[in-house]
Design an enzyme around this catalytic site. Sequence first.
Site, PDB file in Angstrom:
ATOM      1  N   GLY A 157       2.969  -4.358   9.062  1.00 36.56           N
ATOM      2  CA  GLY A 157       2.963  -2.923   9.276  1.00 36.56           C
ATOM      3  C   GLY A 157       1.792  -2.167   8.681  1.00 36.56           C
ATOM      4  CB  THR A 158      -1.123  -2.544   6.981  1.00 36.33           C
ATOM      5  OG1 THR A 158      -2.342  -1.847   6.668  1.00 36.33           O
ATOM      6  CG2 THR A 158      -1.401  -4.040   6.995  1.00 36.33           C
ATOM      7  CB  SER A 159      -3.925   0.515  10.743  1.00 42.15           C
ATOM      8  OG  SER A 159      -4.249   1.149   9.530  1.00 42.15           O
ATOM      9  CG  ASN A 163       1.129  -3.692  13.504  1.00 44.95           C
ATOM     10  OD1 ASN A 163       1.417  -2.905  14.408  1.00 44.95           O
ATOM     11  ND2 ASN A 163       0.491  -3.310  12.409  1.00 44.95           N
ATOM     12  N   PRO A 164       3.806  -4.095  15.868  1.00 47.16           N
ATOM     13  CG  PRO A 164       4.873  -2.015  16.120  1.00 47.16           C
ATOM     14  CD  PRO A 164       4.415  -3.007  15.092  1.00 47.16           C
ATOM     15  CD  GLN A 221      -2.393  -1.216   2.807  1.00 50.91           C
ATOM     16  OE1 GLN A 221      -3.406  -0.577   3.100  1.00 50.91           O
ATOM     17  NE2 GLN A 221      -1.761  -1.956   3.689  1.00 50.91           N
ATOM     18  CG  ASN A 222       4.139   1.244   2.360  1.00 51.61           C
ATOM     19  OD1 ASN A 222       3.059   1.437   2.910  1.00 51.61           O
ATOM     20  ND2 ASN A 222       5.120   0.566   2.930  1.00 51.61           N
ATOM     21  CG  HIS A 238      -3.032   2.688  -1.641  1.00 51.32           C
ATOM     22  ND1 HIS A 238      -3.021   2.547  -0.273  1.00 51.32           N
ATOM     23  CD2 HIS A 238      -4.187   2.097  -2.072  1.00 51.32           C
ATOM     24  CE1 HIS A 238      -4.111   1.885   0.111  1.00 51.32           C
ATOM     25  NE2 HIS A 238      -4.831   1.606  -0.958  1.00 51.32           N
TER      26      HIS A 238
END
Length: 249
Positions: free
Chosen positions: A193-195, A218-219, A100-101, A118
């Site tokens: 690393g994505t919400s 993801n943290p 998505q980056n 994106h």
Amino acid sequence: MIAEGLSAALRACRHLVVFTGAGVSRESGIPTFRDAQTGLWAHYDAEQLATPEAFAADPDLVWGWYAWRQALVLGCEPNAGHRAIAALQDCVPKLSVITQNVDGLHQRAGSRDVIELHGSLFQPRCAICAHDAPSAVLQSGEKIPQRLPPPRCPECQGPIRPGVVWFGEMLPEIPWQRAAEAVQACDLLLCVGTSALVYPAAALPMLAAQQGTVVQINPEPTALDEHATFNLRGRAASVLPQLLAQFQP
Ligand code: BJW
Ligand code: ZN
């Protein structure tokens, strides 16, 4: 510490999909989309700026934001997470990287054939006739004023816009088709690393979870937690090299 079951699933994998969001670039120094903005942009909301309506209302402000982000990314390097993803190409029979980056860091780390859902900060085009305008890409280190008039199109004099997908816009058809096909065909998806809040992209790891193994890195907790097979709470640049190590004899 990687669980035995996960290690075995990785080694058995025939078609791996790596699906990434802004968190994978966080340790390169690029704020995530939902992080507070910094510096001059501290009082602006990214969700409000990333819209066709914002560009129509105030093109100089929106172009200034994207120019600042281009310059920021040009001053950053891929991190150990991007490099581990690139190295996975040589570990599995088939790897698809879907991002998505818009920062191009996967490609700079050596990943080939990255599916960009994106768009890209580095492919500006005319807002009217869609003519490509690579000359609108800045040079690293350029000082960017907050408000910057977009360049004009050489074909029709329309304003040049960033080549990204804004809220309310359709995703580019070919990357979307390719991404959906890869997810349908894969046996394991790494979601990094994505919400997992922004659709339709967020539907892809959800779809993978219905048919196979999903490993999330993801943290923080996300919307995908309850659907993932494994939730690895940690940073991409630490966890991805550990996953890569599972392929070494
Ligand atoms: C780490 C870490 C570390 C930190 N290691 N991890 C209601 C319901 C459903 C949908 C909608 C709705 N209302 C509106 C919609 C549609 C809308 C949408 O989904 N909105 C949601 C906000 C609800 N979607 C759209 O509009 C899409 N188009 C569409 O639907 O077309 C059909 C349509 C047409 C016409 C009318 C209506 C519909 C288009 C979406 C385009 C998104 N574009 C953006 C901007 C791109 C350009 C730019 O960058 O400026 O894409 S938005 C932004 O979000 C960007 C990102 O790619 C995307 C996803 O964000 P991401 O990557 O997940 O980042 P963050 O910041 O959210 O999360 C970072 C994560 O990293 C966090 O979890 C951290 O914990 C983690 N992290 N450090 C690993 N070191
Ligand atoms: Zn034009």
